[in-house]
Write an enzyme that holds these catalytic residues in place. Structure first.
Site, PDB file in Angstrom:
ATOM      1  N   CYS A 113      -3.747  10.283   7.252  1.00 56.87           N
ATOM      2  CA  CYS A 113      -4.995   9.161   7.298  1.00 56.87           C
ATOM      3  C   CYS A 113      -5.216   8.362   8.420  1.00 56.87           C
ATOM      4  O   CYS A 113      -6.055   7.816   8.854  1.00 56.87           O
ATOM      5  CB  CYS A 113      -5.122   8.604   5.894  1.00 56.87           C
ATOM      6  SG  CYS A 113      -5.259   9.356   4.370  1.00 56.87           S
ATOM      7  N   HIS A 250     -10.594   3.333   7.934  1.00 57.29           N
ATOM      8  CA  HIS A 250     -10.192   4.495   7.141  1.00 57.29           C
ATOM      9  C   HIS A 250     -10.946   4.184   5.795  1.00 57.29           C
ATOM     10  O   HIS A 250     -10.865   3.030   5.276  1.00 57.29           O
ATOM     11  CB  HIS A 250      -8.596   4.684   7.026  1.00 57.29           C
ATOM     12  CG  HIS A 250      -8.471   5.702   5.984  1.00 57.29           C
ATOM     13  ND1 HIS A 250      -8.868   7.076   5.926  1.00 57.29           N
ATOM     14  CD2 HIS A 250      -7.501   5.560   4.953  1.00 57.29           C
ATOM     15  CE1 HIS A 250      -8.299   7.669   5.066  1.00 57.29           C
ATOM     16  NE2 HIS A 250      -7.517   6.898   4.204  1.00 57.29           N
ATOM     17  N   ASN A 280     -12.013   9.735   0.186  1.00 54.57           N
ATOM     18  CA  ASN A 280     -11.105   9.858   1.050  1.00 54.57           C
ATOM     19  C   ASN A 280     -10.865  11.109   1.768  1.00 54.57           C
ATOM     20  O   ASN A 280     -10.474  11.704   1.240  1.00 54.57           O
ATOM     21  CB  ASN A 280      -9.750   9.274   0.645  1.00 54.57           C
ATOM     22  CG  ASN A 280      -8.619   9.161   1.353  1.00 54.57           C
ATOM     23  OD1 ASN A 280      -8.785   9.535   2.708  1.00 54.57           O
ATOM     24  ND2 ASN A 280      -7.548   8.266   1.094  1.00 54.57           N
TER      25      ASN A 280
HETATM   26  O1  UT7 Z   1      -5.567   7.248   2.380  1.00 60.75           O
HETATM   27  C1  UT7 Z   1      -4.064   7.109   2.322  1.00 60.75           C
HETATM   28  C2  UT7 Z   1      -4.025   5.589   1.666  1.00 60.75           C
HETATM   29  N1  UT7 Z   1      -4.401   5.632   0.335  1.00 60.75           N
HETATM   30  C3  UT7 Z   1      -4.619   4.632  -0.299  1.00 60.75           C
HETATM   31  O2  UT7 Z   1      -4.896   3.753   0.438  1.00 60.75           O
HETATM   32  C4  UT7 Z   1      -4.656   4.419  -1.922  1.00 60.75           C
HETATM   33  C5  UT7 Z   1      -4.174   3.005  -2.062  1.00 60.75           C
HETATM   34  N2  UT7 Z   1      -4.209   2.937  -3.795  1.00 60.75           N
HETATM   35  C6  UT7 Z   1      -5.237   2.885  -4.383  1.00 60.75           C
HETATM   36  O3  UT7 Z   1      -6.450   3.088  -3.899  1.00 60.75           O
HETATM   37  C7  UT7 Z   1      -5.300   2.548  -5.848  1.00 60.75           C
HETATM   38  O4  UT7 Z   1      -3.819   2.020  -6.146  1.00 60.75           O
HETATM   39  C8  UT7 Z   1      -5.518   3.723  -6.731  1.00 60.75           C
HETATM   40  C9  UT7 Z   1      -6.991   3.758  -6.783  1.00 60.75           C
HETATM   41  C10 UT7 Z   1      -4.979   5.105  -6.480  1.00 60.75           C
HETATM   42  C11 UT7 Z   1      -5.050   3.216  -8.074  1.00 60.75           C
HETATM   43  O5  UT7 Z   1      -5.590   2.255  -8.639  1.00 60.75           O
HETATM   44  P1  UT7 Z   1      -5.029   1.036  -9.417  1.00 60.75           P
HETATM   45  O6  UT7 Z   1      -5.569  -0.146  -9.806  1.00 60.75           O
HETATM   46  O7  UT7 Z   1      -3.752   0.992  -8.691  1.00 60.75           O
HETATM   47  O8  UT7 Z   1      -4.660   1.896 -10.609  1.00 60.75           O
HETATM   48  P2  UT7 Z   1      -3.240   2.350 -11.317  1.00 60.75           P
HETATM   49  O9  UT7 Z   1      -2.735   3.822 -10.627  1.00 60.75           O
HETATM   50  O10 UT7 Z   1      -2.048   1.309 -11.670  1.00 60.75           O
HETATM   51  O11 UT7 Z   1      -3.818   2.990 -12.699  1.00 60.75           O
HETATM   52  C12 UT7 Z   1      -4.377   1.896 -13.504  1.00 60.75           C
HETATM   53  C13 UT7 Z   1      -4.297   2.653 -15.046  1.00 60.75           C
HETATM   54  C14 UT7 Z   1      -3.307   3.537 -15.327  1.00 60.75           C
HETATM   55  O12 UT7 Z   1      -3.255   3.526 -16.745  1.00 60.75           O
HETATM   56  P3  UT7 Z   1      -2.202   2.605 -17.496  1.00 60.75           P
HETATM   57  O13 UT7 Z   1      -1.042   3.000 -17.392  1.00 60.75           O
HETATM   58  O14 UT7 Z   1      -2.685   1.124 -17.218  1.00 60.75           O
HETATM   59  O15 UT7 Z   1      -2.831   2.749 -19.106  1.00 60.75           O
HETATM   60  C15 UT7 Z   1      -3.688   4.972 -15.023  1.00 60.75           C
HETATM   61  O16 UT7 Z   1      -3.032   6.084 -15.837  1.00 60.75           O
HETATM   62  O17 UT7 Z   1      -5.483   3.586 -14.789  1.00 60.75           O
HETATM   63  C16 UT7 Z   1      -5.162   5.093 -15.146  1.00 60.75           C
HETATM   64  N3  UT7 Z   1      -5.694   6.129 -14.385  1.00 60.75           N
HETATM   65  C17 UT7 Z   1      -6.750   6.411 -14.870  1.00 60.75           C
HETATM   66  N4  UT7 Z   1      -7.760   6.358 -15.533  1.00 60.75           N
HETATM   67  C18 UT7 Z   1      -9.091   7.033 -15.406  1.00 60.75           C
HETATM   68  C19 UT7 Z   1      -5.145   6.444 -13.145  1.00 60.75           C
HETATM   69  N5  UT7 Z   1      -6.247   7.334 -12.779  1.00 60.75           N
HETATM   70  C20 UT7 Z   1      -7.254   7.405 -13.586  1.00 60.75           C
HETATM   71  C21 UT7 Z   1      -8.570   8.270 -13.300  1.00 60.75           C
HETATM   72  N6  UT7 Z   1      -9.316   7.978 -14.560  1.00 60.75           N
HETATM   73  N7  UT7 Z   1      -8.790   9.030 -12.576  1.00 60.75           N
END
Ligand code: UT7
Length: 323
Positions: A113, A250, A280
């Protein structure tokens, strides 16, 4: 003093649009979750047989047209991608052939990225060192091909696309009022491999593999490293945050973009956001956002742009450009 001046830009998105609601039909996710956590509403997905080089070629043709230049004027292509058509040769050589360019050099840069900022820095350095005079810098990706469509935590986040700029050597006075690339800063930290990588490759599994990410960890690094590298590149040029006309970041997550803008004290109307429409697109996201803001008239000649990105590696960087 030689400056690499951006003469034009172009971009290309595959025709197929997949909305969050479309994804919710086939997996356990929702438009609400995706929008709240990321700001993404939709993404473009390449058609069967449509490869990274095809997207790159279309973006390049548009960039050349916008610059008023021809492929025969080019003597360098730097293509940033983590999703090349083939393991080798460089996808850039496919674009070279597609454009009908027969001289100079074409190669790929791999910084995921952060790839566009890396590619821009490499091309800028080659121009300043007299090794090239007119360069195409492309960010192009087909991340849909390396997504695990059974992993809802990653597959909803990415899209396909390409963006390109044409750089040309020009004499400048050597001040920050000059048009062109004013400063670059690049970093990587290989210790962070495990939080964002693809679990395959020719030398390991002999497969292409799928993207794996610990989103929360990447998020933390993104916010800290983006603020630091922005400060570094501004200091190199002897400029301050208040001098920035446009932040072109980005496009990974609207919350990261907002956080960076807030840390810099930049009002939201000076930050270019396309993550809602493009998701992304890795190395393509900065030139796609740049092209959108140039073509709709927001970015004007003489504006100071700050481009920044972070991705797998971790690798990150920033470029300061007088448009
Ligand atoms: O380009 C390269 C650089 N990449 C980035 O900059 C990405 C950086 N990270 C992020 O943007 C965020 O961390 C994410 C968008 C990937 C995730 O957001 P988050 O607030 O960190 O969520 P999480 O991964 O902690 O997930 C929270 C909850 C989980 O459920 P539980 O364990 O709390 O019950 C996941 O299972 O959301 C659940 N979950 C989803 N629910 C519905 C994860 N993916 C999904 C989904 N739909 N697609």
């Amino acid at each position: 003093m030689i400056r690499s001046v951006i003469q034009g830009c172009g971009s290309y998105l595959p025709a197929r649009v997949v909305t969050n609601a479309d994804l919710a039909k086939t997996m356990d996710t929702s438009d609400e979750w995706i929008q709240q956590r990321t700001g993404i509403c939709q993404r473009h997905i390449a058609a069967e047989g449509e490869m990274t080089s095809h997207l790159a070629l279309k973006a390049s043709e548009r960039a050349l047209e916008h610059a008023g230049l021809k492929a025969s004027d080019l003597d360098l292509i730097v293509l940033a991608t983590a999703t090349p058509d083939e393991t080798f040769p460089a996808t850039a050589t496919r674009v070279q052939a597609g454009l009908g360019m027969t001289k100079g050099a074409a190669f790929d840069v791999q910084a995921v990225c952060a790839g566009f900022v890396y590619g821009l820095s490499v091309a800028d350095s080659l121009i300043k060192n007299g090794l090239a005079s007119t360069a195409l810098v492309i960010g192009a990706e087909t991340f849909s091909r390396i997504l695990d469509w059974d992993d809802r935590g990653t597959c909803v986040l990415f899209g396909d696309g390409a963006g390109a700029v044409v750089l040309k050597a020009e004499q400048g006075a050597g001040t920050t009022a000059d048009r062109g690339v004013l400063a670059n800063a690049l970093h990587s930290d290989g210790r962070q491999h495990d939080i964002l990588y693809v679990d395959g490759g020719p030398s390991s599994t002999r497969t292409t593999g799928f993207l794996r990410m610990e989103g929360k960890e990447v998020f933390k690094h993104a916010v800290v490293n983006m603020a630091a590298v922005v400060g570094e590149v501004l200091a190199k040029a002897g400029l301050e945050t208040k001098d920035i006309d446009w932040l072109v970041p980005h496009q990974a997550n609207k919350r990261i973009i907002d956080g960076t803008g807030r840390k810099l004290g930049l009002p939201p109307e000076r930050v270019v956001v396309t993550v809602d429409r493009h998701a992304n697109t890795s190395a393509a996201s900065i030139p796609l956002a740049l092209d959108a803001a140039v073509k709709d008239g927001r970015i004007k000649k003489g504006d100071l742009l700050l481009l920044e990105g972070i991705g797998g590696g971790l690798a990150w960087g920033a470029s300061l450009v007088r448009w």
